[in-house]
Motif scaffolding. Structure first.
Motif, PDB file in Angstrom:
ATOM      1  N   GLU A  73      40.877  47.483  35.156  1.00 27.27           N
ATOM      2  CA  GLU A  73      40.591  47.018  36.521  1.00 27.27           C
ATOM      3  C   GLU A  73      40.924  48.106  37.539  1.00 27.27           C
ATOM      4  O   GLU A  73      41.957  48.763  37.424  1.00 27.27           O
ATOM      5  N   HIS A  85      36.699  40.301  41.775  1.00 24.50           N
ATOM      6  CA  HIS A  85      36.850  39.560  43.024  1.00 24.50           C
ATOM      7  C   HIS A  85      37.027  40.513  44.194  1.00 24.50           C
ATOM      8  O   HIS A  85      37.533  41.634  44.022  1.00 24.50           O
ATOM      9  N   ASP A 129      45.226  46.046  43.239  1.00 27.95           N
ATOM     10  CA  ASP A 129      45.163  45.269  41.988  1.00 27.95           C
ATOM     11  C   ASP A 129      44.471  46.144  40.948  1.00 27.95           C
ATOM     12  O   ASP A 129      43.341  46.600  41.168  1.00 27.95           O
ATOM     13  N   ALA A 139      37.919  44.214  43.538  1.00 28.20           N
ATOM     14  CA  ALA A 139      38.626  44.502  42.289  1.00 28.20           C
ATOM     15  C   ALA A 139      37.672  44.163  41.150  1.00 28.20           C
ATOM     16  O   ALA A 139      37.352  42.996  40.911  1.00 28.20           O
ATOM     17  N   GLU A 181      36.828  44.134  37.205  1.00 28.76           N
ATOM     18  CA  GLU A 181      37.709  44.058  36.038  1.00 28.76           C
ATOM     19  C   GLU A 181      37.025  43.559  34.775  1.00 28.76           C
ATOM     20  O   GLU A 181      37.128  42.396  34.420  1.00 28.76           O
TER      21      GLU A 181
HETATM   22 CO    CO Z   1      42.084  41.315  39.724  1.00 28.22          CO
END
Ligand code: CO
Ligand code: MF3
Length: 256
Positions: A240, A176, A113, A207, A209
């Motif tokens: 991110e 997250h 991600d 991740a 961001e």
């Molecule tokens: Co994300």
């Protein structure tokens, strides 16, 4: 929601798989970045990312993600005041716009991600400064992602860096954990207090961001039910990376 998401420590082998998921995510984002120019549509950008998904015969964790209705595309494209979750379609990019592209893949059961924001053609000095500060705030946060530090050390580093430059961090959306699920625990806000929150451990994959706004921290959800924009219409940016916490320090997974 985020507070009951599972926190999953990954083995070295699982992190190796996640590094490949991350590499493919980066390959797809690079393919998108390469075609960004005035006149291209956000739907064209989604198609370019889907070409990379097809090459590996994999899919995007964004597609059909549950929300007001299943998310209808493989990437998010958010322009100017739009912060995150913009839906690609017929909208054409214009000279001077800034666009965030957020994308992910599922590879051998693991998610990558990642997101970047970039200018379309020539952009204003203020827009460029926003991009630079937001990207650097991600780096500053990643540097805190070491075993023994706490979530609040990461969060507060991002907040301090952004606010020092006169911009605002979002409150309603956070980084997250990432792994077999796109959204795992812990939740990692872009604001916080040093020394507070969960202790970070080797094997966690997160991740991170930063979502940064020029004029306010407040957001609104647009009429399409997905797109999140600044409440005051001011410019926003989002970067991110999926990052592994390892004995060698933080390792960015979503890179070529
Ligand atoms: Co994300
Ligand atoms: N990358 C986004 C995140 O970190 C997810 C996109 S939302 C979706 O939360 F609906 F498109 F999946």
């Amino acid at each position: 929601m985020s507070w009951d998401r599972q926190i999953v420590v990954k083995s070295a082998h699982e992190i190796t798989i996640m590094r490949e998921a991350g590499r493919i995510t980066a390959e797809g984002l690079a393919a998108v970045k390469a075609i960004i120019r005035p006149g291209i549509t956000t739907g064209d950008l989604n198609a370019a990312f889907e070409d990379v998904l097809k090459k590996y015969n994999i899919y995007s964790p964004f597609k059909n993600y549950p929300g007001p209705y299943p998310y209808p595309a493989s990437i998010c494209t958010s322009i100017n005041d739009e912060l995150v979750h913009g839906i690609p379609g017929k909208r054409k990019l214009k000279e001077g716009d800034i666009i965030s592209v957020d994308a992910g893949v599922v590879y051998q059961g693991f998610v990558g991600d990642s997101a970047f924001t970039v200018g379309v053609g020539e952009i204003s000095p203020e827009a460029q400064r926003l991009l630079d500060v937001t990207e650097k705030s991600l780096e500053v946060g990643i540097a805190q992602m070491v075993d023994g530090n706490r979530v609040g050390d990461v969060s507060s580093a991002i907040q301090r860096y952004v606010e020092k430059h006169g911009f605002y961090v979002v409150r309603e959306y956070t980084g997250h954990g990432v792994g077999r699920q796109m959204h795992e625990g812990p939740s990692v806000p872009n604001y916080g207090t040093p020394g507070r929150g969960m202790v970070l451990k080797n094997g966690l994959t997160i991740a991170l961001e930063p979502m940064v706004l020029v004029g306010t921290s407040r957001t609104r959800v647009c009429s399409d039910g997905w797109t999140v924009a600044s409440k005051d219409g001011s410019l926003t940016a989002h970067f991110e990376h999926s990052v592994a916490i390892t004995p060698q320090g933080p390792q960015i997974l979503t890179t070529l």
